[in-house]
Scaffold this motif. Sequence first.
Motif, PDB file in Angstrom:
ATOM      1  N   ARG A 109       0.807  -1.214   0.000  1.00  7.02           N
ATOM      2  CA  ARG A 109       0.000   0.000   0.000  1.00  7.02           C
ATOM      3  C   ARG A 109       0.842   1.267   0.000  1.00  7.02           C
ATOM      4  O   ARG A 109       0.536   2.222  -0.701  1.00  7.02           O
ATOM      5  CB  ARG A 109      -0.912   0.019   1.236  1.00  7.02           C
ATOM      6  CG  ARG A 109      -1.958  -1.074   1.191  1.00  7.02           C
ATOM      7  CD  ARG A 109      -3.240  -0.635   1.818  1.00  7.02           C
ATOM      8  NE  ARG A 109      -3.684   0.680   1.394  1.00  7.02           N
ATOM      9  CZ  ARG A 109      -4.434   1.487   2.140  1.00  7.02           C
ATOM     10  NH1 ARG A 109      -4.796   1.103   3.340  1.00  7.02           N
ATOM     11  NH2 ARG A 109      -4.820   2.661   1.699  1.00  7.02           N
ATOM     12  N   ASN A 110       1.889   1.293   0.820  1.00  6.24           N
ATOM     13  CA  ASN A 110       2.608   2.567   0.966  1.00  6.24           C
ATOM     14  C   ASN A 110       3.970   2.589   0.285  1.00  6.24           C
ATOM     15  O   ASN A 110       4.628   3.629   0.251  1.00  6.24           O
ATOM     16  CB  ASN A 110       2.744   2.951   2.446  1.00  6.24           C
ATOM     17  CG  ASN A 110       3.845   2.191   3.172  1.00  6.24           C
ATOM     18  OD1 ASN A 110       4.181   1.064   2.796  1.00  6.24           O
ATOM     19  ND2 ASN A 110       4.397   2.792   4.208  1.00  6.24           N
TER      20      ASN A 110
ATOM     21  N   THR B  99      -0.038   7.136   0.983  1.00  2.00           N
ATOM     22  CA  THR B  99      -0.122   6.435  -0.296  1.00  2.00           C
ATOM     23  C   THR B  99      -0.248   7.463  -1.412  1.00  2.00           C
ATOM     24  O   THR B  99      -0.473   8.658  -1.150  1.00  2.00           O
ATOM     25  CB  THR B  99      -1.348   5.504  -0.324  1.00  2.00           C
ATOM     26  OG1 THR B  99      -2.527   6.298  -0.559  1.00  2.00           O
ATOM     27  CG2 THR B  99      -1.512   4.735   0.988  1.00  2.00           C
TER      28      THR B  99
END
Length: 390
Positions: A60-61, A283
């Motif tokens: 996700r990040n 993000t």
Amino acid sequence: MSAVATEPPADPGFGVYVHWPFCKAKCPYCDFNSHVRHAPPDQARFVAAFRAEIAHMRARNGQRRTQSVFFGGGTPSLMEPATVGAILDAIHGAWPIDARAEITLEANPTSVEATRFAGYRAAGVNRVSLGVQALDDASLKSLGRMHTADEALAAVAVARAAFERVSFDLIYARPDQTPEAWRAELLRAIAEGGDHLSLYQLTIEDGTPFAALHRAGKLKTPDGELARALWDATQETTAGAGLPAYEISNHARPGQESRHNLLYWRYGEYAGVGPGAHGRLDTPEGRFATSTERGPEDWAGLVERAGHGTVSDERLTRSEQGDEYLLMGLRLNEGIDHHRFARLAGRDLDPARIAALVQEGMVEQLPGGRLRVTPTGFPVLDAIVADLAA
């Protein structure tokens, strides 16, 4: 609070919070996500779930370098050292852990758990935070703790031999506690090796056994005047011993501040993994507030089915980010940066509100656009934050 404010780094950094939710017993004042099990949990199963959730968060990040890891709970010192090592390996594989990273593990100060300290150090932990809570046996019993004062101090000594840095917690504003007794207890704690102390006023949390006793009139807490006297004793005693407050409840010798908790208070980015963990992930779509399933076995099952245990994943608006920065940053002696608040929130703080609070002696403005709460203001911090956020 100290009269001197430090200059924070421009980038608060990235950290990982790991929640281990199991305890031997539930303390009557505790409303944390902690669970007692009659049979030991399957640590291999939980390690596999942690690995999967860490991989999900990494997707996700993206790429980050880890400046701090914090094992909280629950009681992380119920983990086997091999479990801690496996989780750290998974974190390092996702977000390489900096060679100078702070890696903290919360521990109960019992002789049994102290025997694991060398194993935790070998696994990579370099800082331990001990839940001492009190240094007299009667108070420890009333708080539901499973150790004696002597056992706690023996664990502190073992920890100091095993780890580079040691912190421990104490709870004050306990029933029938006087400022004089609290000063003596603090001085004893500092003399026994306290380079960092987390000092929390006892609060009555809804849903806890203490809340029921308090409602029934069977648990008396200090009135406002006594609570303030205990607060003042805390600030004066720690500052006089060289451990000034750098955050509303945390005191340290210079250089011994908790870098992981500073990351929270400076509104940095962190991944929260494990049952009931919270995180703030940056993000390409923005900053997200994440939280995971609280039930340990339910969390593990959800991870096994979906690859993660996330149950709340909300994109934060600019206004929400500004409010969070205020709420966290004003806890610190260093305060907040006006300019960063404006970048996060998309608006400036109201100069009239600031001027009024300055006039009242509640906040002060520092060179470079920083704003911080004064020693007079800290006991009413919540009201100051609400005023500035309005």
